[in-house]
Design a protein around this motif. Sequence first.
Motif, PDB file in Angstrom:
ATOM      1  N   LEU A 134     -22.909 -52.332  21.339  1.00  0.00           N
ATOM      2  CA  LEU A 134     -21.922 -52.896  20.413  1.00  0.00           C
ATOM      3  C   LEU A 134     -21.942 -52.150  19.082  1.00  0.00           C
ATOM      4  CD1 LEU A 134     -21.990 -56.776  20.510  1.00  0.00           C
ATOM      5  CD2 LEU A 134     -20.048 -55.249  20.884  1.00  0.00           C
ATOM      6  N   ASP A 136     -22.878 -49.069  18.519  1.00  0.00           N
ATOM      7  CA  ASP A 136     -22.259 -47.743  18.689  1.00  0.00           C
ATOM      8  C   ASP A 136     -20.737 -47.847  18.788  1.00  0.00           C
ATOM      9  OD1 ASP A 136     -24.687 -46.510  18.575  1.00  0.00           O
ATOM     10  OD2 ASP A 136     -24.914 -46.274  20.734  1.00  0.00           O
ATOM     11  N   VAL A 137     -20.263 -48.937  19.390  1.00  0.00           N
ATOM     12  CA  VAL A 137     -18.818 -49.124  19.522  1.00  0.00           C
ATOM     13  C   VAL A 137     -18.178 -49.323  18.138  1.00  0.00           C
ATOM     14  CG1 VAL A 137     -17.083 -50.787  20.310  1.00  0.00           C
ATOM     15  CG2 VAL A 137     -18.806 -49.920  21.900  1.00  0.00           C
ATOM     16  N   VAL A 139     -19.585 -48.418  15.029  1.00  0.00           N
ATOM     17  CA  VAL A 139     -19.751 -47.286  14.100  1.00  0.00           C
ATOM     18  C   VAL A 139     -19.173 -45.989  14.661  1.00  0.00           C
ATOM     19  CG1 VAL A 139     -21.792 -48.291  13.005  1.00  0.00           C
ATOM     20  CG2 VAL A 139     -22.091 -46.628  14.848  1.00  0.00           C
ATOM     21  N   GLY A 140     -19.005 -45.922  16.002  1.00  0.00           N
ATOM     22  CA  GLY A 140     -18.573 -44.672  16.631  1.00  0.00           C
ATOM     23  C   GLY A 140     -17.311 -44.055  16.045  1.00  0.00           C
ATOM     24  N   PRO A 141     -16.197 -44.814  16.005  1.00  0.00           N
ATOM     25  CA  PRO A 141     -14.953 -44.207  15.522  1.00  0.00           C
ATOM     26  C   PRO A 141     -15.098 -43.687  14.088  1.00  0.00           C
ATOM     27  CG  PRO A 141     -14.534 -46.362  16.515  1.00  0.00           C
ATOM     28  CD  PRO A 141     -16.018 -46.205  16.452  1.00  0.00           C
ATOM     29  N   LEU A 143     -17.927 -42.768  12.560  1.00  0.00           N
ATOM     30  CA  LEU A 143     -18.820 -41.609  12.524  1.00  0.00           C
ATOM     31  C   LEU A 143     -18.133 -40.357  13.062  1.00  0.00           C
ATOM     32  CD1 LEU A 143     -22.382 -42.880  13.481  1.00  0.00           C
ATOM     33  CD2 LEU A 143     -21.555 -42.056  11.278  1.00  0.00           C
ATOM     34  N   VAL A 144     -17.296 -40.536  14.087  1.00  0.00           N
ATOM     35  CA  VAL A 144     -16.549 -39.377  14.594  1.00  0.00           C
ATOM     36  C   VAL A 144     -15.752 -38.749  13.449  1.00  0.00           C
ATOM     37  CG1 VAL A 144     -14.566 -38.708  16.007  1.00  0.00           C
ATOM     38  CG2 VAL A 144     -16.410 -40.041  17.009  1.00  0.00           C
ATOM     39  N   VAL A 162     -10.078 -50.545  12.272  1.00  0.00           N
ATOM     40  CA  VAL A 162     -11.021 -50.345  13.382  1.00  0.00           C
ATOM     41  C   VAL A 162     -11.626 -51.682  13.814  1.00  0.00           C
ATOM     42  CG1 VAL A 162     -13.273 -49.357  13.997  1.00  0.00           C
ATOM     43  CG2 VAL A 162     -11.565 -47.947  12.823  1.00  0.00           C
TER      44      VAL A 162
ATOM     45  N   LEU B 133      -6.212 -42.656  16.206  1.00  0.00           N
ATOM     46  CA  LEU B 133      -7.302 -43.604  15.965  1.00  0.00           C
ATOM     47  C   LEU B 133      -7.820 -44.171  17.289  1.00  0.00           C
ATOM     48  CD1 LEU B 133      -9.128 -45.156  14.082  1.00  0.00           C
ATOM     49  CD2 LEU B 133      -7.321 -46.858  13.782  1.00  0.00           C
ATOM     50  N   ASP B 136     -10.244 -41.855  18.854  1.00  0.00           N
ATOM     51  CA  ASP B 136     -11.566 -41.919  18.214  1.00  0.00           C
ATOM     52  C   ASP B 136     -12.313 -43.186  18.622  1.00  0.00           C
ATOM     53  OD1 ASP B 136     -11.198 -39.510  16.970  1.00  0.00           O
ATOM     54  OD2 ASP B 136     -10.610 -40.355  15.040  1.00  0.00           O
ATOM     55  N   VAL B 137     -11.562 -44.266  18.811  1.00  0.00           N
ATOM     56  CA  VAL B 137     -12.200 -45.524  19.214  1.00  0.00           C
ATOM     57  C   VAL B 137     -12.812 -45.388  20.617  1.00  0.00           C
ATOM     58  CG1 VAL B 137     -11.661 -47.891  19.927  1.00  0.00           C
ATOM     59  CG2 VAL B 137     -10.911 -47.045  17.688  1.00  0.00           C
ATOM     60  N   GLY B 140     -15.583 -42.368  20.382  1.00  0.00           N
ATOM     61  CA  GLY B 140     -16.612 -42.559  19.358  1.00  0.00           C
ATOM     62  C   GLY B 140     -17.974 -42.996  19.884  1.00  0.00           C
ATOM     63  N   PRO B 141     -18.017 -44.131  20.632  1.00  0.00           N
ATOM     64  CA  PRO B 141     -19.331 -44.602  21.068  1.00  0.00           C
ATOM     65  C   PRO B 141     -20.070 -43.566  21.922  1.00  0.00           C
ATOM     66  CG  PRO B 141     -17.626 -46.242  21.486  1.00  0.00           C
ATOM     67  CD  PRO B 141     -16.925 -45.013  21.024  1.00  0.00           C
ATOM     68  N   LEU B 143     -19.615 -40.251  21.888  1.00  0.00           N
ATOM     69  CA  LEU B 143     -20.009 -39.104  21.062  1.00  0.00           C
ATOM     70  C   LEU B 143     -21.215 -39.438  20.183  1.00  0.00           C
ATOM     71  CD1 LEU B 143     -16.740 -37.320  19.909  1.00  0.00           C
ATOM     72  CD2 LEU B 143     -18.476 -36.531  21.501  1.00  0.00           C
ATOM     73  N   VAL B 144     -21.259 -40.686  19.682  1.00  0.00           N
ATOM     74  CA  VAL B 144     -22.425 -41.082  18.891  1.00  0.00           C
ATOM     75  C   VAL B 144     -23.688 -40.883  19.727  1.00  0.00           C
ATOM     76  CG1 VAL B 144     -23.671 -43.083  17.985  1.00  0.00           C
ATOM     77  CG2 VAL B 144     -21.310 -42.687  17.320  1.00  0.00           C
ATOM     78  N   LEU B 148     -25.045 -37.566  18.217  1.00  0.00           N
ATOM     79  CA  LEU B 148     -25.819 -37.982  17.044  1.00  0.00           C
ATOM     80  C   LEU B 148     -27.112 -38.712  17.390  1.00  0.00           C
ATOM     81  CD1 LEU B 148     -22.823 -39.263  14.885  1.00  0.00           C
ATOM     82  CD2 LEU B 148     -23.904 -37.022  14.817  1.00  0.00           C
ATOM     83  N   ARG B 149     -27.199 -39.281  18.593  1.00  0.00           N
ATOM     84  CA  ARG B 149     -28.432 -39.993  18.979  1.00  0.00           C
ATOM     85  C   ARG B 149     -28.918 -39.399  20.292  1.00  0.00           C
ATOM     86  NH1 ARG B 149     -27.643 -45.964  19.884  1.00  0.00           N
ATOM     87  NH2 ARG B 149     -29.887 -45.983  19.510  1.00  0.00           N
ATOM     88  N   LEU B 166     -13.823 -52.213  25.323  1.00  0.00           N
ATOM     89  CA  LEU B 166     -12.772 -51.875  24.360  1.00  0.00           C
ATOM     90  C   LEU B 166     -11.430 -52.454  24.781  1.00  0.00           C
ATOM     91  CD1 LEU B 166     -13.734 -48.215  23.455  1.00  0.00           C
ATOM     92  CD2 LEU B 166     -14.015 -50.275  22.079  1.00  0.00           C
TER      93      LEU B 166
END
Lengths: 180, 180
Positions: A134, A136-137, A139-141, A143-144, A162, B133, B136-137, B140-141, B143-144, B148-149, B166
């Motif tokens: 959750l 990551d879902v 913050v993901g957009p 952070l991208v 978002v 957007l 990215d949504v 995003g998760p 790609l994070v 990034l992790r 989502l």
Amino acid sequence: MRLLEEGVPLAEVSIERIARTAGVGKAAIYRRWSGKEELFVDVLRAYEPAEPELPGTSLRDDLVVLLDSFRRRGVANQSSALLRTVHAQMKSSPKIWAAYDKLVIAPRRQKAVEVLRRAQENGELRADLDLDLLNDVFVGPMLVRVVLRPEADLSEDLAARVVDLLLDGLRPVSSPAPQP
Amino acid sequence: MRLLEEGVPLAEVSIERIARTAGVGKAAIYRRWSGKEELFVDVLRAYEPAEPELPGTSLRDDLVVLLDSFRRRGVANQSSALLRTVHAQMKSSPKIWAAYDKLVIAPRRQKAVEVLRRAQENGELRADLDLDLLNDVFVGPMLVRVVLRPEADLSEDLAARVVDLLLDGLRPVSSPAPQP
């Protein structure tokens, strides 16, 4: 920060050089910071937008404030070549990156996961969802856009957009069932 | 790839050296690639999991396949020190990064935005949402976790879980209205 502004690479910024630039002794620095990594993380933290206070009024309000703080850091980064340079250099220094991760990123993540956990307990969020995913879902957009697409739009309503679309879901709203 | 496996930094991998290592002339290389950047992007592409074919059966199916390809690249990265090194070196070379962005990332993004656009036209996705957007949504998760992790969980059902939560939204499902 003055050394970095002058273009000195992070790898060459030693405690000795910082002390000399600041006109203090090395001992004065070591009284407050255990090493260059910790000092550097504090300097960066002072330079970036502050960590936000959460309103605590609802899940939505807390999430918008949390995400907006990512957005504001992204905007700061877009407008400061120095911050961009510092972030890039930091990522190529494993020791400094580890300190930043431990002192800044991990507590930030912990705070967000707590917000999500409380919302699950309150019934504001589905209880069957994994908190780590959750997070990551949410913050993901952001952070991208902030980290991976530095040219992306970061307009002021982005955090709210978002959060709302994630809470509501992306399917069309089904029309209300016909009344008998 | 053999040069990189031997630990030669990307910056020192010239067309001349590639030609010598491959036992061909420089002209043979220039007939196929206009420069080191294009050649390098092709080598990387051959080494990473292939771009997926979309099933085209539904928005959900297409998105799961798209996101799963990010996940599979992340898994490949986790298991290959060479790929990690190559990605890190690539990011510090603006010319190679620009070529990778143009030849790989931009077409991938374009393909995903097309999937989302068709779904809006079909009514599978709310029509009031900004496609850029939305993309990215969705990415995003993943790609994070992938970028990034790098230690994060990338289990096989991750793409489906992300897509479903989502599409459905994160609020509790409201109980059905009482029947009169």
